[in-house]
Design a protein around this motif. Structure first.
Motif, short mmCIF file in Angstrom:
data_model
loop_
_atom_site.label_atom_id
_atom_site.label_comp_id
_atom_site.label_asym_id
_atom_site.label_seq_id
_atom_site.Cartn_x
_atom_site.Cartn_y
_atom_site.Cartn_z
N ALA A 87 -0.55 26.83 19.44
CA ALA A 87 0.37 27.49 20.36
C ALA A 87 0.89 26.41 21.33
CB ALA A 87 -0.34 28.58 21.14
N VAL A 88 2.15 26.50 21.67
CA VAL A 88 2.77 25.54 22.59
C VAL A 88 3.24 26.29 23.83
CG1 VAL A 88 4.72 23.97 22.93
CG2 VAL A 88 3.47 23.95 20.77
N ASP A 89 2.78 25.84 24.98
CA ASP A 89 3.22 26.39 26.26
C ASP A 89 4.44 25.58 26.69
OD1 ASP A 89 3.67 27.13 28.90
OD2 ASP A 89 1.54 27.26 29.38
N ARG A 90 5.62 26.07 26.36
CA ARG A 90 6.86 25.32 26.56
C ARG A 90 7.10 24.91 28.00
NH1 ARG A 90 10.44 25.37 22.41
NH2 ARG A 90 12.25 25.60 23.76
N LYS A 91 6.60 25.68 28.95
CA LYS A 91 6.78 25.33 30.37
C LYS A 91 6.11 24.01 30.71
CE LYS A 91 4.96 29.03 32.09
NZ LYS A 91 4.35 29.67 30.96
N LEU A 92 4.99 23.72 30.07
CA LEU A 92 4.25 22.49 30.37
C LEU A 92 4.83 21.26 29.68
CD1 LEU A 92 0.58 23.80 30.32
CD2 LEU A 92 2.04 23.32 32.30
#
Length: 145
Positions: A121-126
């Motif tokens: 999973a990729v936390d795009r905000k980070l």
């Protein structure tokens, strides 16, 4: 009857034992002045980044975002655990060698694509690639993403 397929999404936090993850997240929060939930998200993404880098051998084309980089620093400061983790998973130590890569949106998109393709999973905000991000003011280096 319709068959459904569930794709399991991996999480960086699952790459280390829970007590170690909690110690790393707590250290990251204290060292970098983050609230614990943010530090946990940073550590999760940092571990996914390290796993992807180590398992693909693409360290020469990868760099963490400024928001994720503290995870790597945190883990390296826990040098015994970090060295053992690297050896166990990759058979080698993953060195943190700063380079001249510009942490622009293009690089961050490439890195997050590699992480996603590794099943995480990729936390795009980070990573500075969130939809609400506006270049050039925000490319992973500022507080808006």
């Amino acid at each position: 009857m319709t068959a459904t397929t569930t794709l399991d999404v991996r999480h960086g936090r699952d790459l280390v034992e829970p007590p170690l993850f909690q110690r790393l997240a707590a250290f990251c929060a204290a060292e970098y002045g983050m609230e614990l939930p943010l530090a946990e998200a940073v550590m999760d993404q940092g571990l996914a980044f390290l796993w992807t880098m180590g398992s693909t051998g693409k360290g020469d084309v990868m760099a963490p975002s400024r928001q994720v980089d503290p995870a790597w620093h945190t883990f390296m400061l826990h040098s015994q655990e970090y060295a053992q983790w690297c050896e166990k998973n990759f058979g080698r130590f993953l060195h943190h060698a700063p380079n001249s890569k510009i942490r622009g949106i293009a690089l961050m998109l490439d890195v997050t694509d590699l992480i996603r393709r590794a099943g995480f999973a990729v936390d795009r905000k980070l990573w500075g690639v969130a939809a609400e991000c506006n270049e050039p003011a925000c490319c992973g280096d500022g507080p808006c993403c």
